[in-house]
Design a protein around this motif. Structure first.
Motif, PDB file in Angstrom:
ATOM      1  N   HIS A 227      27.915  -4.718  44.548  1.00 59.34           N
ATOM      2  CA  HIS A 227      26.964  -4.560  45.654  1.00 59.34           C
ATOM      3  C   HIS A 227      25.581  -5.090  45.255  1.00 59.34           C
ATOM      4  CE1 HIS A 227      29.639  -2.305  48.299  1.00 59.34           C
ATOM      5  NE2 HIS A 227      30.101  -1.739  47.194  1.00 59.34           N
ATOM      6  N   VAL A 228      25.055  -5.990  46.086  1.00 61.11           N
ATOM      7  CA  VAL A 228      23.758  -6.615  45.837  1.00 61.11           C
ATOM      8  C   VAL A 228      22.837  -6.317  47.015  1.00 61.11           C
ATOM      9  CG1 VAL A 228      22.519  -8.769  45.380  1.00 61.11           C
ATOM     10  CG2 VAL A 228      24.893  -8.491  44.575  1.00 61.11           C
ATOM     11  N   THR A 229      21.745  -5.614  46.736  1.00 59.00           N
ATOM     12  CA  THR A 229      20.721  -5.376  47.754  1.00 59.00           C
ATOM     13  C   THR A 229      19.637  -6.431  47.575  1.00 59.00           C
ATOM     14  OG1 THR A 229      21.176  -3.002  47.661  1.00 59.00           O
ATOM     15  CG2 THR A 229      19.156  -3.692  48.765  1.00 59.00           C
ATOM     16  N   LEU A 230      19.405  -7.235  48.603  1.00 54.48           N
ATOM     17  CA  LEU A 230      18.536  -8.404  48.493  1.00 54.48           C
ATOM     18  C   LEU A 230      17.061  -8.006  48.602  1.00 54.48           C
ATOM     19  CD1 LEU A 230      20.725 -10.811  50.629  1.00 54.48           C
ATOM     20  CD2 LEU A 230      20.454 -10.831  48.132  1.00 54.48           C
ATOM     21  N   THR A 231      16.606  -7.276  47.598  1.00 58.27           N
ATOM     22  CA  THR A 231      15.219  -6.804  47.572  1.00 58.27           C
ATOM     23  C   THR A 231      14.234  -7.923  47.254  1.00 58.27           C
ATOM     24  OG1 THR A 231      15.641  -6.156  45.285  1.00 58.27           O
ATOM     25  CG2 THR A 231      15.772  -4.418  46.963  1.00 58.27           C
ATOM     26  N   GLY A 232      14.619  -8.880  46.418  1.00 60.48           N
ATOM     27  CA  GLY A 232      13.702  -9.955  46.029  1.00 60.48           C
ATOM     28  C   GLY A 232      12.383  -9.420  45.521  1.00 60.48           C
ATOM     29  N   HIS A 233      12.440  -8.314  44.769  1.00 55.07           N
ATOM     30  CA  HIS A 233      11.214  -7.589  44.413  1.00 55.07           C
ATOM     31  C   HIS A 233      10.368  -8.306  43.366  1.00 55.07           C
ATOM     32  CE1 HIS A 233      14.710  -6.123  42.141  1.00 55.07           C
ATOM     33  NE2 HIS A 233      13.897  -6.033  41.102  1.00 55.07           N
ATOM     34  N   ILE A 234      10.992  -9.099  42.519  1.00 55.55           N
ATOM     35  CA  ILE A 234      10.253  -9.852  41.508  1.00 55.55           C
ATOM     36  C   ILE A 234      10.781 -11.282  41.484  1.00 55.55           C
ATOM     37  CG2 ILE A 234       9.881 -10.156  39.024  1.00 55.55           C
ATOM     38  CD1 ILE A 234       9.918  -7.126  38.728  1.00 55.55           C
ATOM     39  N   HIS A 235       9.884 -12.241  41.532  1.00 58.21           N
ATOM     40  CA  HIS A 235      10.262 -13.635  41.326  1.00 58.21           C
ATOM     41  C   HIS A 235      10.184 -13.893  39.823  1.00 58.21           C
ATOM     42  CE1 HIS A 235      10.611 -15.296  45.420  1.00 58.21           C
ATOM     43  NE2 HIS A 235       9.850 -14.253  45.719  1.00 58.21           N
TER      44      HIS A 235
END
Length: 331
Positions: A227-235
């Motif tokens: 399961h991958v939650t696409l938070t994109g919290h850090i580049h």
């Protein structure tokens, strides 16, 4: 006999002129370049690109030994090898380099950069230049910066809202910032090298972690955290790095050629990484991964942004952070 003698003497006379070329042919400087991933991944392909670019400019000057699949250790071990000079070249996330240069953590602050273009502009500006100077004082030459892509939340079960993270054991890189980020969500961070994550996740030693899409597929983590939650919290920013002792020992011509090759290679890496992310999503999906969009992004941002205040003193102050967030990065 006289003709043979003249031929022999002529050959002796030519030797001093030939010796520099002979020395060049036998004096290739070795470059051990470490990669964490396989031969088909951008982390390795970038070194093939740099090697070929250098060879065209300086034939026979360097002998690249590109070592893939983390055979020389994880990020921390490789960075230590770079500083000691036992490894001459590699890539590294800036997170990994925060042990020696805390200011790299500016580029790790959660939800600071809107997208890849925003990050790349900051790295190309005054903040990136200042960072390169600080790394040089720690025995790490960083002639170019790269973008590994955004980090997303990976878990054994769906974690779709911040409250779902509470109480979870989450693997983090060896960085206080990353530990504090997940503590702000009520999780229990556990620092582990990337090479140990598959086993830790499969045995339940940890429940979740965060990583880029490319590395997620590269390490086959979809087999244990689907399961991958696409938070994109850090580049995840990074650098093309060389051993400082190796770099300073080069003559000006060789250093200039390597620098140009590294800059060109960084652009090539970013292009490869963007394509690899798309391919990685497809591979992971075929392997059973499920990708979840974030329904309420503000709910994720609120606790994470507290990290900005906590780390402000280490990265130049809140004004510096706000300038980076506004795409006005300055030293």
């Amino acid at each position: 006999m006289r003709t043979d003698r003249r031929t022999f003497l002529t050959g002796l006379a030519a030797l001093p002129l030939a010796m520099p070329a002979l020395r060049r042919a036998h004096a290739a400087t070795p470059i051990v370049a470490a990669s964490l991933l396989g031969d088909d991944k951008p982390e390795t392909l970038v070194w093939i690109h740099i090697r070929d670019r250098v060879e065209r400019e300086l034939p026979g000057r360097f002998a690249f030994n590109i070592v893939p699949n983390a055979a020389l250790g994880g990020e921390k071990e490789v960075a230590e090898g770079i500083r000691l000079g036992s490894i001459q070249a590699s890539l590294s996330t800036l997170s990994n380099l925060s042990t020696w240069v805390p200011g790299t953590q500016l580029f790790d602050l959660p939800f600071l950069f809107r997208d890849a273009a925003h990050l790349n502009a900051s790295l190309a500006g005054a903040c990136g230049q200042e960072l390169g100077e600080k790394l040089a004082t720690e025995g790490i030459a960083a002639p170019a910066f790269i973008n590994y892509g955004a980090r997303h939340l990976l878990a054994r079960e769906p974690l779709l809202a911040p409250d779902d993270v509470k109480g979870k054991r989450i693997r983090v890189i060896q960085s206080p910032l990353h530990a504090q980020l997940w503590e702000s969500f009520g999780a229990h961070p556990i620092a582990l090298p990337i090479t140990e994550t598959y086993n830790a996740l499969s045995t339940g030693h940890v429940d979740a972690m965060d990583l880029t899409k490319s590395a997620y597929a590269g390490f086959r983590l979809y087999e244990v955290v689907p399961h991958v939650t696409l938070t994109g919290h850090i580049h995840a920013a990074g650098a093309v790095i060389f051993s400082g002792s190796f770099w300073s020992g080069l003559d000006e011509e060789a250093r200039n050629v390597l620098q140009k090759a590294a800059i060109e290679g960084a652009g090539h890496f970013n292009t490869l990484m963007a394509a690899d992310e798309d391919a990685s999503v497809e591979v992971a999906g075929q392997g059973g991964a499920v990708f979840h969009d974030v329904a309420d992004r503000a709910a994720w941002e609120a606790p994470a942004r507290k990290v900005w205040e906590s780390f402000a003193d280490r990265v130049g102050g809140m004004e510096h952070i706000e300038a980076a967030a506004a795409a006005e990065c300055r030293s």
